[in-house]
Design an enzyme around this catalytic site. Structure first.
Site, short mmCIF file in Angstrom:
data_model
loop_
_atom_site.label_atom_id
_atom_site.label_comp_id
_atom_site.label_asym_id
_atom_site.label_seq_id
_atom_site.Cartn_x
_atom_site.Cartn_y
_atom_site.Cartn_z
N CYS A 101 60.59 66.21 63.12
CA CYS A 101 60.93 64.65 63.58
C CYS A 101 59.91 63.68 63.32
CB CYS A 101 61.20 65.03 65.11
SG CYS A 101 61.37 63.35 66.08
N TYR A 140 66.96 54.93 58.72
CA TYR A 140 68.01 55.43 59.42
C TYR A 140 69.26 54.55 59.52
CZ TYR A 140 65.43 59.34 61.59
OH TYR A 140 64.73 60.44 61.69
#
Length: 352
Positions: free
Chosen positions: A58, A189
């Site tokens: 992450c 994203y």
């Protein structure tokens, strides 16, 4: 990882930015947390009390891992690592024996969230700081976590630790970090989770405008602000290092590879070869997470073998721009043995 599945009805990706925003602060009284403001508490700085739970996959959690290492807080705040993949409910401690975190004694990070807020209604995210004595989540407010590690934990920094959040540079750093977050960190994203062509096209143009700006901005300066590494560089690095491995293909950010942008790739190489950055980067875990978890984007769960990332070890030449990574400080020592990225998982090889 903050919830990446919030899309508007128009098809554009929107990130949920509400977190459990408690803080661990130096002036809080010892013992139980105290009230600060509505919905937040102040917890005391206490070495050995807290555990940083992160996923190497992450980018948001990677920030905390890097900052903790740069500041030498390994013996002050312990590190728990979850599996690169997770289910609908939670990140899992599948990397530990019996799938149980050896300090917290839990199988799922959700258990710490529910211990704080029963039936926690939002996404379970990393990074998370957990209070070891109670097993409760303290905070998952990832932008604030690293700033507090730099400021509130200063008494426990290693000798020679860099000042990652220098007070004299904050007015300059804040707008740059905000732009990096909205346009680059979140921009990839926005491309990857766009639900229609119009939203994707707009996200793509917006991302590349920001990357082109950075290519120009960094042409005559070694670091984003000042003459040594700061929080701003940490925040940009965690997106750039994932770009060619994941975002270029998986998230359709494919105008160019970062390796085809001479300034940005040299900047990335410079940071990657700096202790704390490349030695905390695990490419197999990064690729496994994105290609296996995002089944709406990659339903086959096939993880690509490439790209070849050995170029990250080529000289950057950025030293000629002046400055030094640590300012008046020094580099951190070796990575603790229990926290080393396997040599096969990084181009740094045995040097990791």
């Amino acid at each position: 990882m903050p919830d990446a599945r919030n899309a508007s009805t128009a098809g554009a990706f929107e990130r949920d930015e509400s977190y459990v925003n408690d803080r661990i602060v130096a002036d809080a009284p010892a013992g139980a947390p105290t009230g600060d403001r509505v919905g937040a508490m102040r917890w005391p700085v206490e070495p050995g009390r807290y555990r940083l739970v992160a996923a190497r996959a992450c980018p948001w959690a990677h920030r905390g891992v890097i900052v903790r290492r740069l500041l030498g807080l390994e013996d002050v705040i312990s590190l728990g690592l979850v599996s690169p993949t997770h289910g609908e409910e939670s990140w899992r401690f599948d990397l530990d024996p019996d799938g149980r975190d050896p300090v917290l004694g839990i199988h799922l990070l959700r258990e710490a969230y529910d211990a704080r807020i029963p039936d926690y209604p939002k996404g379970v995210t990393v990074p998370a700081i957990v209070d070891v004595p109670t097993g409760q989540l303290v905070t998952n407010d990832f932008p604030q976590i690293t700033l507090d590690l730099s400021t509130e934990w200063r008494e426990h920094h290693r000798e020679g630790a860099p000042d990652l959040w220098p007070e004299a540079l904050r007015d300059e750093m804040e707008p740059i970090m905000r732009r990096i977050y909205t346009e680059v960190n979140n921009g990839v994203y926005r491309c990857g989770f766009a639900a229609d062509q119009q939203s994707y096209d707009a996200a793509y143009e917006r991302l590349w405008a920001a990357l082109d700006w950075l290519e120009d901005y960094l042409a005559d300066r070694r670091y984003l602000v000042g003459d040594h590494i700061t929080e701003a560089d940490v925040r940009l690095f965690t997106t750039l290092v994932r770009f060619d491995a994941v975002y270029h293909g998986h998230f359709k950010c494919n105008r160019q590879k970062l390796s085809e942008m001479p300034v940005l790739h040299a900047y990335l190489r410079d940071l990657f070869q700096t202790p704390g950055f490349g030695d905390t980067t695990d490419f197999p875990q990064i690729k496994e997470h994105y290609y296996v978890v995002h089944t709406d984007i990659n339903p086959t769960k096939v993880v690509p073998l490439g790209p070849d990332l050995a170029g990250l070890l080529e000289p950057s030449g950025r030293e000629s721009l002046g400055g030094s990574p640590w300012g008046a400080g020094t580099a951190p020592g070796p990575v603790p043995k229990a926290e080393r990225v396997p040599a096969t998982n990084t181009p740094l090889g045995e040097r990791a």
